[in-house]
Design an enzyme around this catalytic site. Structure first.
Site, mmCIF file in Angstrom:
data_model
loop_
_atom_site.group_PDB
_atom_site.id
_atom_site.type_symbol
_atom_site.label_atom_id
_atom_site.label_comp_id
_atom_site.label_asym_id
_atom_site.label_seq_id
_atom_site.Cartn_x
_atom_site.Cartn_y
_atom_site.Cartn_z
ATOM 1 N N HIS A 40 21.112 -23.349 -12.123
ATOM 2 C CA HIS A 40 20.045 -24.036 -12.876
ATOM 3 C C HIS A 40 19.724 -25.394 -12.231
ATOM 4 O O HIS A 40 18.552 -25.762 -12.090
ATOM 5 C CB HIS A 40 20.483 -24.294 -14.324
ATOM 6 C CG HIS A 40 20.718 -23.063 -15.154
ATOM 7 N ND1 HIS A 40 21.901 -22.818 -15.795
ATOM 8 C CD2 HIS A 40 19.918 -22.013 -15.447
ATOM 9 C CE1 HIS A 40 21.820 -21.677 -16.469
ATOM 10 N NE2 HIS A 40 20.625 -21.157 -16.267
ATOM 11 N N LYS A 64 21.403 -16.854 -32.275
ATOM 12 C CA LYS A 64 22.095 -16.483 -31.041
ATOM 13 C C LYS A 64 23.407 -17.261 -30.951
ATOM 14 O O LYS A 64 23.410 -18.492 -31.008
ATOM 15 C CB LYS A 64 21.176 -16.814 -29.844
ATOM 16 C CG LYS A 64 21.591 -16.102 -28.581
ATOM 17 C CD LYS A 64 20.539 -16.295 -27.499
ATOM 18 C CE LYS A 64 21.069 -15.884 -26.148
ATOM 19 N NZ LYS A 64 20.115 -16.145 -25.076
ATOM 20 N N ARG A 113 16.992 -14.546 -9.771
ATOM 21 C CA ARG A 113 18.147 -14.387 -8.886
ATOM 22 C C ARG A 113 18.128 -13.061 -8.150
ATOM 23 O O ARG A 113 18.329 -12.971 -6.968
ATOM 24 C CB ARG A 113 19.445 -14.471 -9.701
ATOM 25 C CG ARG A 113 19.754 -15.848 -10.216
ATOM 26 C CD ARG A 113 20.781 -15.780 -11.307
ATOM 27 N NE ARG A 113 20.311 -14.903 -12.383
ATOM 28 C CZ ARG A 113 20.942 -14.710 -13.511
ATOM 29 N NH1 ARG A 113 22.090 -15.289 -13.733
ATOM 30 N NH2 ARG A 113 20.450 -13.920 -14.450
ATOM 31 N N SER A 151 25.465 -18.039 -16.630
ATOM 32 C CA SER A 151 26.254 -18.767 -17.634
ATOM 33 C C SER A 151 27.298 -17.836 -18.238
ATOM 34 O O SER A 151 28.434 -18.244 -18.513
ATOM 35 C CB SER A 151 25.340 -19.292 -18.739
ATOM 36 O OG SER A 151 24.392 -20.165 -18.211
HETATM 37 O O1 PNS Z 1 18.227 -18.666 -20.399
HETATM 38 P P1 PNS Z 1 17.532 -17.554 -21.136
HETATM 39 O O2 PNS Z 1 18.343 -17.144 -22.336
HETATM 40 O O3 PNS Z 1 17.194 -16.397 -20.236
HETATM 41 O O4 PNS Z 1 16.141 -18.174 -21.670
HETATM 42 C C1 PNS Z 1 15.304 -17.407 -22.460
HETATM 43 C C2 PNS Z 1 14.132 -18.253 -23.046
HETATM 44 C C3 PNS Z 1 14.673 -19.467 -23.786
HETATM 45 C C4 PNS Z 1 13.255 -18.729 -21.916
HETATM 46 C C5 PNS Z 1 13.335 -17.314 -23.985
HETATM 47 O O5 PNS Z 1 14.197 -16.714 -24.891
HETATM 48 C C6 PNS Z 1 12.229 -18.039 -24.757
HETATM 49 O O6 PNS Z 1 11.271 -18.495 -24.185
HETATM 50 N N1 PNS Z 1 12.393 -18.151 -26.092
HETATM 51 C C7 PNS Z 1 11.426 -18.776 -26.945
HETATM 52 C C8 PNS Z 1 10.725 -17.754 -27.847
HETATM 53 C C9 PNS Z 1 9.409 -17.273 -27.253
HETATM 54 O O7 PNS Z 1 8.562 -18.037 -26.870
HETATM 55 N N2 PNS Z 1 9.254 -15.937 -27.216
HETATM 56 C C10 PNS Z 1 8.039 -15.290 -26.752
HETATM 57 C C11 PNS Z 1 7.925 -15.200 -25.261
HETATM 58 S S1 PNS Z 1 8.878 -13.913 -24.579
#
Ligand code: PNS
Length: 189
Positions: A40, A64, A113, A151
């Site tokens: 990150h 979560k 990745r 992570s």
């Molecule tokens: O590190 P991660 O868990 O892969 O990140 C995921 C994240 C936070 C980018 C994703 O879950 C997110 O954007 N959540 C916010 C909810 C949202 O906007 N959902 C609709 C778009 S898919």
């Protein structure tokens, strides 16, 4: 052939669109960051070569299960970038596109990745575009050294007493060790 074929947003002037996306000079880098890894950090540093300001958006999702609280995740990232005024860290909940808009950012950065990341990232990027066609997603590749890093694996290695050198910033390593000491092992992953 009209420009609309290439641009499905309201902006039909490519120059103006590029200006809107890049010249705002601010991008949101969202994630769970439970915890932030060197992968990150690498993406943030690469992002800073393109954007003047990176807003790291830490997902706050009570549903979560996370090892670190939102406050802890935000604090760790703030500590890592304490000497870098171009990196801001905020927690967010709700829709990412709403958060980006509220913070005057038109670009979302995501790290890619491996091919295994692609499908999920592709779906998310297109859903975000559907929700707000003015916001674009930019995928960036981390250094090859971090292309295996996640992570989840970091937490697993930490729980099993493996060496985390080079995988996470020292601040994170210290906090992972503290969690390991204070929590039952089964709760760490
Ligand atoms: O590190 P991660 O868990 O892969 O990140 C995921 C994240 C936070 C980018 C994703 O879950 C997110 O954007 N959540 C916010 C909810 C949202 O906007 N959902 C609709 C778009 S898919």
């Amino acid at each position: 052939m009209t420009k609309q074929i290439f641009f499905d947003t309201k902006v039909d002037n490519p120059g103006e669109r590029a200006h809107n996306l890049f010249m705002k000079k601010k991008a949101v880098y969202p994630g769970s960051f439970d915890p932030i890894t060197n992968g990150h950090v690498d993406i943030i540093r690469r992002g800073l070569e393109i954007f003047e300001q990176i807003l790291v958006a830490v997902l706050e999702n009570p549903k979560k299960k996370s090892l670190f609280s939102t406050k802890e995740r935000v604090a760790m990232i703030q500590e890592i970038f304490s000497d870098c005024k171009n990196v801001e860290v905020k927690a967010f909940h709700g829709l990412l596109v709403d958060f980006a808009k509220k913070n005057d950012a038109k670009m979302i950065i995501r790290g890619l990745r491996a091919i295994s990341d692609f499908e999920y990232e592709f779906q998310m990027a297109l859903m975000n575009r559907k929700l707000d066609p003015e916001i674009e997603t930019l995928f960036m590749m981390p250094s090859l050294n971090y292309s295996f890093l996640s992570s989840r694996l970091v937490k697993e290695v930490s729980m099993l007493g493996g060496c985390l050198e080079g995988l996470v910033p020292t601040e994170v390593e210290k906090n992972l060790k503290n969690k390991q000491k204070s929590a039952p092992k089964t709760k760490l992953i």
